[in-house]
Write an enzyme that holds these catalytic residues in place. Sequence first.
Site, PDB file in Angstrom:
ATOM      1  N   LYS A 147       0.850  -1.186   0.000  1.00 44.84           N
ATOM      2  CA  LYS A 147       0.000   0.000   0.000  1.00 44.84           C
ATOM      3  C   LYS A 147       0.887   1.239   0.000  1.00 44.84           C
ATOM      4  O   LYS A 147       1.690   1.438   0.907  1.00 44.84           O
ATOM      5  CB  LYS A 147      -0.917   0.032   1.229  1.00 44.84           C
ATOM      6  CG  LYS A 147      -1.771   1.303   1.269  1.00 44.84           C
ATOM      7  CD  LYS A 147      -2.466   1.498   2.595  1.00 44.84           C
ATOM      8  CE  LYS A 147      -3.085   2.906   2.654  1.00 44.84           C
ATOM      9  NZ  LYS A 147      -3.669   3.191   3.976  1.00 44.84           N
ATOM     10  N   ASN A 160      -8.862   1.560   9.983  1.00 49.99           N
ATOM     11  CA  ASN A 160      -8.063   1.265  11.172  1.00 49.99           C
ATOM     12  C   ASN A 160      -8.664   1.947  12.398  1.00 49.99           C
ATOM     13  O   ASN A 160      -9.172   1.302  13.320  1.00 49.99           O
ATOM     14  CB  ASN A 160      -6.619   1.687  10.958  1.00 49.99           C
ATOM     15  CG  ASN A 160      -5.689   1.313  12.106  1.00 49.99           C
ATOM     16  OD1 ASN A 160      -4.520   1.634  12.103  1.00 49.99           O
ATOM     17  ND2 ASN A 160      -6.171   0.612  13.127  1.00 49.99           N
ATOM     18  N   THR A 161      -8.637   3.278  12.414  1.00 50.73           N
ATOM     19  CA  THR A 161      -9.025   4.031  13.610  1.00 50.73           C
ATOM     20  C   THR A 161     -10.454   3.732  14.045  1.00 50.73           C
ATOM     21  O   THR A 161     -10.737   3.663  15.250  1.00 50.73           O
ATOM     22  CB  THR A 161      -8.857   5.540  13.360  1.00 50.73           C
ATOM     23  OG1 THR A 161      -7.552   5.789  12.847  1.00 50.73           O
ATOM     24  CG2 THR A 161      -9.045   6.326  14.647  1.00 50.73           C
ATOM     25  N   ALA A 217      -9.737   5.553   4.559  1.00 52.67           N
ATOM     26  CA  ALA A 217      -9.649   6.729   5.448  1.00 52.67           C
ATOM     27  C   ALA A 217     -10.986   7.421   5.614  1.00 52.67           C
ATOM     28  O   ALA A 217     -11.715   7.642   4.648  1.00 52.67           O
ATOM     29  CB  ALA A 217      -8.612   7.731   4.965  1.00 52.67           C
ATOM     30  N   GLY A 218     -11.292   7.743   6.857  1.00 52.52           N
ATOM     31  CA  GLY A 218     -12.451   8.559   7.184  1.00 52.52           C
ATOM     32  C   GLY A 218     -13.662   7.816   7.700  1.00 52.52           C
ATOM     33  O   GLY A 218     -14.595   8.423   8.220  1.00 52.52           O
ATOM     34  N   GLY A 249      -8.367   9.115  10.046  1.00 54.81           N
ATOM     35  CA  GLY A 249      -8.624   9.147  11.483  1.00 54.81           C
ATOM     36  C   GLY A 249      -9.698  10.113  11.925  1.00 54.81           C
ATOM     37  O   GLY A 249      -9.945  10.253  13.120  1.00 54.81           O
TER      38      GLY A 249
END
Length: 270
Positions: free
Chosen positions: A110, A219-220, A197-198, A171
């Site tokens: 990635k 992830n977050t 993301a987001g 995040g």
Amino acid sequence: MNAPDSAATLADPLVIAGRSYRSRLLIGTGKYRDFDETRDAVIESGAEIMTVAIRRTNIGQTAGEPSLTDVLPPSEIVYLPNTAGCYTADDAVRTLRLGRELLDGHRLCKLEVLGDSSSLFPNMRETLVAAERLVADGFDVMVYTSDDPIAARELEQIGCVAVMPLASLIGSGMGILNPWNLRLILDQAKVPVLVDAGVGTASDAAIAMELGCSGVLMNTAIAKAKDPIRMARAMRLAVESGRQAYLAGRMPRRYYDASPSSPTTGLVGS
């Protein structure tokens, strides 16, 4: 290790760089309390691919310290080395070459090249340069990008095996802020498009899949949930249900005109 086994997932695989996966949820490995919690979340998510920040997570480059490979061996799950924390093409290429060495020639990676440390928005000029170099060097590049359909097209033309536009800032948990740009990218892409993301909660993941995305990377949203393991399970179900809704085809929207759900003929008393 992780293998969603419903008939639907078996019949509808995610194909990246010629390899089929039953799960359309990809999961990051940062921000967890420890490696044990990371492992539990990965297992509960059903993910078959997990990202690893080479510059932040030990997978053997720091001898004598705990390694993620101890709890999640590469024989059980596909590692996706990433370039989190890189701000130039040179750093990104160097980092992924290290990851390939640590993982015995592993080609899938990635790529993300950041523009600044506050927004973590991608630097597209450096991203394009790095993508060209990595593809030429034999990597199978999944690339983090802005939601610009022109940039996404250029990355695909370079040879990236998947494009991964952000839904909102890394995040942030703000969800999909611009579904229209995602739609433009999806309409033109010949490679998998994954939201990266987001995402903040399960409904965000479901919306991404209902739009037609091939998958979601997060992830977050899991690691920083009050109960990461339960959230990992929720995200797994959201991605699966969103994909099924997309394949089923939603009913048309009817603006200013209701449509009764029950028959309008043969009514009692008529």
